[in-house]
Design a protein around this motif. Structure first.
Motif, short mmCIF file in Angstrom:
data_model
loop_
_atom_site.label_atom_id
_atom_site.label_comp_id
_atom_site.label_asym_id
_atom_site.label_seq_id
_atom_site.Cartn_x
_atom_site.Cartn_y
_atom_site.Cartn_z
N ARG A 271 -27.63 -25.87 -3.44
CA ARG A 271 -27.79 -26.75 -2.54
C ARG A 271 -26.12 -27.25 -2.99
N SER A 272 -25.62 -27.91 -2.32
CA SER A 272 -24.61 -28.81 -2.15
C SER A 272 -24.23 -29.76 -2.74
N GLY A 273 -23.45 -30.17 -4.00
CA GLY A 273 -23.06 -30.88 -4.46
C GLY A 273 -24.56 -30.99 -6.07
N ALA A 274 -25.55 -29.74 -6.52
CA ALA A 274 -26.37 -29.86 -7.93
C ALA A 274 -25.16 -29.26 -8.88
N THR A 275 -25.81 -30.32 -9.97
CA THR A 275 -24.64 -30.65 -10.85
C THR A 275 -25.27 -29.68 -12.29
N SER A 276 -26.83 -29.37 -12.21
CA SER A 276 -27.17 -28.92 -13.02
C SER A 276 -26.36 -27.00 -14.35
N ALA A 277 -26.66 -26.97 -14.91
CA ALA A 277 -25.80 -26.33 -15.49
C ALA A 277 -25.90 -24.96 -14.92
N PRO A 278 -27.14 -24.19 -14.45
CA PRO A 278 -27.13 -22.90 -13.51
C PRO A 278 -26.31 -23.52 -12.54
N ALA A 279 -26.37 -24.99 -11.99
CA ALA A 279 -25.83 -24.75 -10.45
C ALA A 279 -24.38 -24.05 -10.63
N GLN A 280 -23.68 -25.11 -11.38
CA GLN A 280 -22.74 -25.14 -11.98
C GLN A 280 -22.06 -23.31 -12.20
N ALA A 281 -22.57 -22.85 -13.09
CA ALA A 281 -22.42 -20.91 -13.16
C ALA A 281 -22.29 -20.48 -12.07
N GLY A 282 -23.22 -20.88 -10.96
CA GLY A 282 -23.79 -19.99 -10.55
C GLY A 282 -24.48 -19.09 -10.12
N LEU A 283 -25.94 -19.50 -11.16
CA LEU A 283 -26.66 -18.30 -11.54
C LEU A 283 -28.47 -18.56 -10.81
N GLY A 284 -27.97 -19.55 -9.91
CA GLY A 284 -29.01 -19.61 -8.72
C GLY A 284 -28.35 -18.92 -7.34
N ASN A 285 -27.64 -18.55 -7.45
CA ASN A 285 -26.36 -17.71 -5.75
C ASN A 285 -26.26 -16.62 -6.29
N GLU A 286 -26.52 -16.25 -7.98
CA GLU A 286 -26.92 -14.69 -8.26
C GLU A 286 -28.74 -14.24 -8.00
N ALA A 287 -29.24 -14.92 -7.94
CA ALA A 287 -30.85 -14.61 -7.93
C ALA A 287 -31.35 -14.57 -6.01
N GLN A 288 -30.54 -15.96 -5.86
CA GLN A 288 -31.19 -15.64 -4.64
C GLN A 288 -30.28 -14.90 -3.34
N GLY A 289 -28.65 -14.55 -3.97
CA GLY A 289 -28.15 -13.25 -2.91
C GLY A 289 -28.49 -11.98 -3.37
N LEU A 290 -29.08 -11.30 -4.84
CA LEU A 290 -29.70 -9.92 -4.79
C LEU A 290 -30.61 -10.04 -4.69
N ALA A 291 -31.89 -11.08 -4.60
CA ALA A 291 -33.27 -10.79 -3.70
C ALA A 291 -32.88 -10.43 -2.63
N ASP A 292 -32.28 -11.96 -1.60
CA ASP A 292 -32.25 -11.05 -0.36
C ASP A 292 -31.53 -9.70 0.41
N ARG A 293 -30.78 -9.59 -0.42
CA ARG A 293 -30.13 -8.23 -0.44
C ARG A 293 -30.93 -6.89 -0.51
N ILE A 294 -31.61 -6.99 -1.83
CA ILE A 294 -32.83 -6.06 -1.71
C ILE A 294 -34.05 -6.23 -0.88
N GLN A 295 -34.15 -7.07 -0.04
CA GLN A 295 -34.94 -7.33 0.83
C GLN A 295 -34.23 -7.09 1.82
N ARG A 296 -33.65 -6.91 2.41
CA ARG A 296 -32.80 -6.27 4.08
C ARG A 296 -32.64 -5.16 3.51
N LYS A 297 -32.47 -4.35 2.45
CA LYS A 297 -32.78 -2.55 1.80
C LYS A 297 -33.74 -2.23 2.53
N LEU A 298 -34.91 -3.44 2.09
CA LEU A 298 -36.16 -2.80 2.24
C LEU A 298 -37.13 -2.56 3.66
N ARG A 299 -36.75 -3.85 3.94
CA ARG A 299 -36.94 -3.86 5.58
C ARG A 299 -36.05 -2.45 6.76
#
Length: 395
Positions: free
Chosen positions: A356-384
């Protein structure tokens, strides 16, 4: 009777009165008033000869200097020729009086429309209060004939409707485009992918994530390890394993990726369940209503392969995660991310909250949320994309 006898009744004139003088008008030809009159002869009228018509120019008026001494001398107009003939000239325009123009006719407005012809006019009512239809009865046809004609039209409509419905059913049966059967076949085909599809098709060696990073930045992940297909034991936290127990565990596939900088590591997995569509829909509703995908005690465990950047990726290094229960396939997709240097995280944050925009936690600042969400979405697309060709029937 003599003149003396007529004059006798009148008294004699006094002698002292002077006698009236005779006028020049009384001549010998005109007798006295008392004498008998003779008829007067009317003298003949003699008409003088008609002189020849001649138009002459009137004399010019006296100069203005004589009438108005102070006025400037007028301009001398050009001399106009005089006409000496007897022919008639045309009368110039403007000399005659203007013709009387007849007044315009009085304005007569158009008659008002008949209210009976308006769209808002009341419908004519028959003898029993029912609307009287505007149709002329056909001569020679009684009520029975009209009923037969209407019945025939209704029968034709029914036949056409049945033909259309039958054609649609036959077409769907011949082409196999039944929606329910297609959904069931796709659901069943997705459940067997774990042993029918190569691992490189489910977990590609390289995954590109256009716009998957923070602020819409592009990401790229490289596969560094693939876990053997096993059961679900030891793959989830105890509470998450209990929540997934109703749908069963047929097979678990996992792979670990790292980003282009080899700073982050992410484990992505596919849990193939034994449930039917109704059970998967119920589990998805429970995760959505109870927000089970946001609880920090319901996390998947990473796959730490030895000799890779993910060798130190354990339970305490988990920083962000996501869990998705699919309803069109008997699959639960998940991903968990952390730092590749093995640093620990006290409070992990769910990927939907970390991106989310404005998140201040360490995982959010490092982009680890984008890593998990982005990779999971691409694997699901490939599955479909893999499931869609498997459910298509040859033409």
């Amino acid at each position: 009777m003599s003149t003396e006898a007529r004059r006798a009744p009148f008294p004699p004139r006094p002698t002292d009165a002077p006698a009236p003088a005779e006028t020049e008008a009384q001549t010998e030809d005109e007798p006295s008033v008392f004498a008998p009159r003779r008829p007067l002869e009317r003298p003949r009228e003699t008409r003088p000869p008609v002189p020849e018509a001649r138009i002459t120019t009137p004399p010019p008026p006296p100069p203005a200097s004589a009438r108005f001494p102070d006025a400037p001398p007028p301009r001398t107009p050009a001399a106009t020729p005089t006409e000496t003939t007897t022919r008639l000239r045309p009368v110039p325009a403007g000399s005659e009086p203007a013709a009387q123009v007849p007044p315009p006719p009085a304005w007569n407005p158009a008659p008002a429309p008949d209210p009976a012809l308006s769209w808002n006019a009341p419908w004519p009512v028959g003898a029993f209060g029912q609307p009287q239809p505007y149709e002329e009865p056909v001569r020679g046809l009684g009520p029975l004939a009209r009923l037969r004609s209407r019945t025939g039209v209704a029968a034709v409509c029914v036949v056409l409707g049945l033909g259309l419905i039958g054609g649609a059913l036959a077409g769907s049966w011949l082409t196999g485009e039944d929606g329910e059967r297609t959904a069931d076949s796709g659901f069943a085909a997705a459940g067997s992918l774990w042993h029918n599809v190569p691992v490189d098709q489910l977990f590609p060696p390289t995954v590109r994530g256009t716009g998957a990073g923070p602020g819409g930045a592009d990401r790229s992940w490289t596969r560094i390890a693939v876990a053997p297909d096993t059961g679900c034991a030891g793959a989830f936290d105890p509470l998450l394993a209990r929540a997934l127990a109703p749908v069963g565990c047929a097979r678990l596939l996992r792979a670990t990726y790292t980003d282009a900088t080899r700073t982050h590591v992410t484990t992505v997995g596919l849990l193939f369940t034994k449930a039917d569509p109704a059970a998967m829909a119920g589990l998805a509703a429970r995760f959505r209503t109870e927000r089970l995908d946001r609880r920090t005690d319901l996390l998947p465990l990473p796959y730490a392969a030895k000799g890779t950047p993910a060798a130190g990726f354990g339970a305490k290094q988990r920083a962000s995660w996501t869990v998705s229960v699919l309803t069109d396939a008997p699959i639960v997709a998940f991903a968990v991310s952390g730092w590749a240097d093995g640093r620990t995280v006290d409070t992990p944050e769910a990927a939907p909250d970390a991106v989310r925009s404005g998140a201040t936690s360490a995982p959010a600042q490092a982009g680890l949320g984008n890593e998990a969400q982005g990779l999971a979405d691409r694997i699901q697309r490939k599955l479909r994309q893999t499931v869609s060709p498997a459910t298509e029937k040859p033409s």
